[in-house]
Design an enzyme around this catalytic site. Structure first.
Site, PDB file in Angstrom:
ATOM      1  N   SER A 190     -14.228 -81.195  24.740  1.00  0.00           N
ATOM      2  CA  SER A 190     -13.079 -80.349  24.597  1.00  0.00           C
ATOM      3  C   SER A 190     -12.197 -79.919  25.725  1.00  0.00           C
ATOM      4  O   SER A 190     -11.699 -80.871  26.320  1.00  0.00           O
ATOM      5  CB  SER A 190     -13.174 -78.974  23.511  1.00  0.00           C
ATOM      6  N   THR A 191     -12.079 -78.822  26.126  1.00  0.00           N
ATOM      7  CA  THR A 191     -11.442 -78.496  27.341  1.00  0.00           C
ATOM      8  C   THR A 191     -12.193 -79.207  28.352  1.00  0.00           C
ATOM      9  O   THR A 191     -13.287 -79.241  28.822  1.00  0.00           O
ATOM     10  CB  THR A 191     -11.579 -76.832  27.708  1.00  0.00           C
ATOM     11  N   HIS A 217     -10.895 -82.760  21.350  1.00  0.00           N
ATOM     12  CA  HIS A 217     -10.120 -81.448  20.823  1.00  0.00           C
ATOM     13  C   HIS A 217      -8.796 -81.815  21.320  1.00  0.00           C
ATOM     14  O   HIS A 217      -8.513 -81.454  22.590  1.00  0.00           O
ATOM     15  CB  HIS A 217     -10.486 -80.262  21.119  1.00  0.00           C
ATOM     16  N   MET A 310     -14.930 -75.518  25.343  1.00  0.00           N
ATOM     17  CA  MET A 310     -15.121 -74.114  24.940  1.00  0.00           C
ATOM     18  C   MET A 310     -15.883 -74.292  23.394  1.00  0.00           C
ATOM     19  O   MET A 310     -15.731 -75.130  22.643  1.00  0.00           O
ATOM     20  CB  MET A 310     -13.966 -73.239  24.844  1.00  0.00           C
ATOM     21  N   ASP A 313     -18.857 -76.442  19.115  1.00  0.00           N
ATOM     22  CA  ASP A 313     -18.311 -77.700  18.054  1.00  0.00           C
ATOM     23  C   ASP A 313     -19.398 -78.757  18.435  1.00  0.00           C
ATOM     24  O   ASP A 313     -19.603 -79.102  19.631  1.00  0.00           O
ATOM     25  CB  ASP A 313     -17.001 -78.127  18.156  1.00  0.00           C
TER      26      ASP A 313
END
Length: 370
Positions: A190-191, A217, A310, A313
């Site tokens: 993600s991030t 993401h 973050m 997931d």
């Protein structure tokens, strides 16, 4: 507790005010100043040393990318980019993430978004997350051309040189007998993921003996630009996956923004299945949904990777993979994560077979497959 000090940069006076009002409305955030272009932003960053910077891309005098590159060298600061939902905006955003931007927020309706309040909560969340990594920001070297030759396979989009020289971790991969089993690598991030993916995928050699299914993401419209950018830099093929596509070794398949990505078996072959069921944990695509679909595959050797991001997931999906059958997991070490949330959750759940910093993941993966 001291407030998070933010510098807001946008060439629109209206957007500067609205963004400032959104951020100032949170009791933990203080907008210390505003800048109307990249040059003014760089100067004010040097003077004020903000904790976080919000940065528009399209600006006069010095645009956001030029300002970002200069900041990462002279006075690194966590940056949250504000991007438009155009193809050009998506491509510029991918470049910004490669240059070191922490994350980005899409403006709902173009450069002057009267409905920017729609993403207010997301903007505040990103600013707070960015502030948490300020102490880990480091000055970077200016980009240089790679010492290794460019891949000979033609790329769909010409792209600038990568930020650092890359060298495949293995020059040639032997053909390995695996008793007729298919192989599959699944990866969630993600991030910080776009830059992490560049570091990992550019170090994987041509002839890699498994497909790599990836959930990053990202909103719709950005994953295609990410895939094209990575494809231009890698020796393996990188593509935004399409529904019904057969998954082949030596190719990385990125889930399109706004769609869940599952893998199914048809006559022993691996095939992509895309759908738009409800988001899981606020995410579509969801790492958990990808991993859970792979847990149901039979007669397949599986490797799972969780990198920076973050939240948590991927943890539930990895747990199901391990409950349903053998899988080897690689979790990114905290030392290289932009955000340690997703890797931390997997490690704390006892699901990590290997924990490795980002630069060691490609070599470890290749060794595990051989």
């Amino acid at each position: 507790m001291s407030k998070i000090r933010v510098l807001v940069t946008d060439d629109s006076a209206f957007m500067r005010k609205v963004i400032s009002d959104i951020l100032s409305g949170d009791p933990e955030i203080e907008v210390i100043d505003r800048a109307k272009n990249g040059l003014e932003c760089v100067e004010k960053c040097k003077q004020l040393s903000p904790d976080v910077l919000t940065l528009d891309i399209e600006m006069p005098v010095m645009n956001g990318l030029e300002a970002l590159e200069k900041l990462m060298v002279d006075c690194p600061v966590p940056v949250v980019m504000l991007s438009s939902l155009t193809r050009e905006g998506a491509e510029a955003t991918i470049q910004a993430l490669e240059l070191g931007a922490f994350d980005f927020i899409t403006k709902p309706s173009g450069p002057i978004s009267l409905d920017i309040h729609k993403v207010a909560d997301r903007l505040i969340e990103r600013v707070k997350a960015a502030a948490a990594v300020k102490g880990r920001m480091r000055r970077t070297l200016r980009p240089s051309r790679p010492a290794t030759p460019e891949p000979t396979r033609q790329s769909p989009i010409p792209a600038p040189a990568p930020l650092r020289p890359v060298q495949p971790v293995i020059n040639a991969l032997p053909r390995i007998q695996n008793n007729g089993k298919a192989r599959l690598v699944v990866l969630g991030t993600s991030t910080g993921g776009p830059k992490a993916l560049q570091n990992v995928l550019t170090a994987i050699p041509a002839g890699f003996p498994a497909p790599i299914a990836i959930v990053q993401h990202m909103p719709a419209g950005f994953t295609k630009s990410l895939a094209q950018r990575l494809d231009s830099l890698c020796q393996i093929r990188v593509t935004e996956v399409t529904d019904g596509e057969w998954l082949e070794p030596g190719t990385a398949y990125i889930a399109p923004g706004g769609y869940h990505f599952e893998v199914q078996q048809v006559s022993g072959k691996l095939q992509a299945l895309l759908h738009q069921q409800e988001p899981r944990g606020g995410h579509r695509p969801s790492v958990d949904i990808l991993f859970e679909s792979v847990s149901r595959l039979t007669n397949v050797d599986k490797w799972a990777i969780i990198m920076t991001g973050m939240g948590n997931d991927g943890t539930k999906g990895l747990k199901q993979m391990k409950e349903f059958g053998p899988v080897t997991s690689i979790i990114e070490d905290e030392s290289s994560c932009v955000v340690f949330g997703m890797p931390r959750a997997a490690i704390q759940a006892g699901l990590a077979d290997h924990v490795a910093p980002l630069e060691k993941i490609p070599e470890l993966l290749c060794k595990l497959l051989h």
